[in-house]
Design an enzyme around this catalytic site. Sequence first.
Site, short mmCIF file in Angstrom:
data_model
loop_
_atom_site.label_atom_id
_atom_site.label_comp_id
_atom_site.label_asym_id
_atom_site.label_seq_id
_atom_site.Cartn_x
_atom_site.Cartn_y
_atom_site.Cartn_z
N LYS A 88 -6.43 79.46 6.37
CA LYS A 88 -7.51 78.48 6.63
C LYS A 88 -7.94 77.82 5.33
O LYS A 88 -8.34 78.48 4.38
CB LYS A 88 -8.70 79.19 7.27
CG LYS A 88 -8.42 79.57 8.72
CD LYS A 88 -9.52 80.42 9.29
CE LYS A 88 -10.63 79.59 9.88
NZ LYS A 88 -11.61 80.47 10.59
C1 E4P Z 1 -12.87 79.76 13.63
O1 E4P Z 1 -11.77 79.65 13.13
C2 E4P Z 1 -14.03 80.21 12.90
O2 E4P Z 1 -13.78 81.45 12.32
C3 E4P Z 1 -15.26 80.37 13.71
O3 E4P Z 1 -15.16 79.88 14.99
C4 E4P Z 1 -16.48 79.97 12.96
O4 E4P Z 1 -17.61 80.19 13.67
P1 E4P Z 1 -18.67 81.33 13.50
O5 E4P Z 1 -19.92 80.63 13.19
O6 E4P Z 1 -18.66 81.99 14.81
O7 E4P Z 1 -18.26 82.27 12.42
#
Ligand code: E4P
Length: 219
Positions: A88
Amino acid sequence: MKLFLDSAKIDEITYAIEKWGIEGVTSNPKHIRKSGKSMEYFMNEVKKVVESTDITVSIEINPHLNQAEAMAEEAKKIASICKNFVVKIPATEEGLYALKLLNGSDVKVNVTLVFNSFQALQAARMGAYYISPFVGWREERGENNINFISDIVSAVHNYDFKSEVLVAAVRNAKQINEAINAKADILTAGFDVYKNAFQTPYTKMGLDIFSEAWDSIER
Ligand code: E4P
């Protein structure tokens, strides 16, 4: 449409693979902190779970990195640990340049923190594997997501890019429905979000009605 689990907890991941047939896992530093384990522990353990499958695991680079060269370097390290790992990288100018630097390598990138169609288009142009718009973060701040998701899906698929749109930060069944209606390729949600989405009062009500009828059928 594929379903991914947004979690760094190994017990949740193995449950969701077995019971729900999820096709991928997404993680971020918040999830690792919530799991109470280290980044290294997570990568070693999740590798054992997925390495003999096609399930991908998205793992975030150090968010403090802000130079493309350093981001690309770290992405290569993470990707070399397991063939199922997708790295990522944030949708900043430098992050998207890092994708360009990674072109020609085997590193697959999930462009994260996408909040407009331009970021999505540029991610697709630079060869992103996944593109992750965050719907929950927007809705929590009073924004509407219906056009947001479909605009991003159009920005990527109208031009036949191969990247998949992965709707992320999904908080509830309504947002799941919106991602499905917008024809997103993938959605990722937390363990409790899926658990809650299985439950509707109507299904429960129907089961009560049918059970009562069942019990009064002559046998
Ligand atoms: C997705 O790849 C992310 O990790 C995620 O959806 C981010 O959102 P959160 O606020 O639930 O951590």
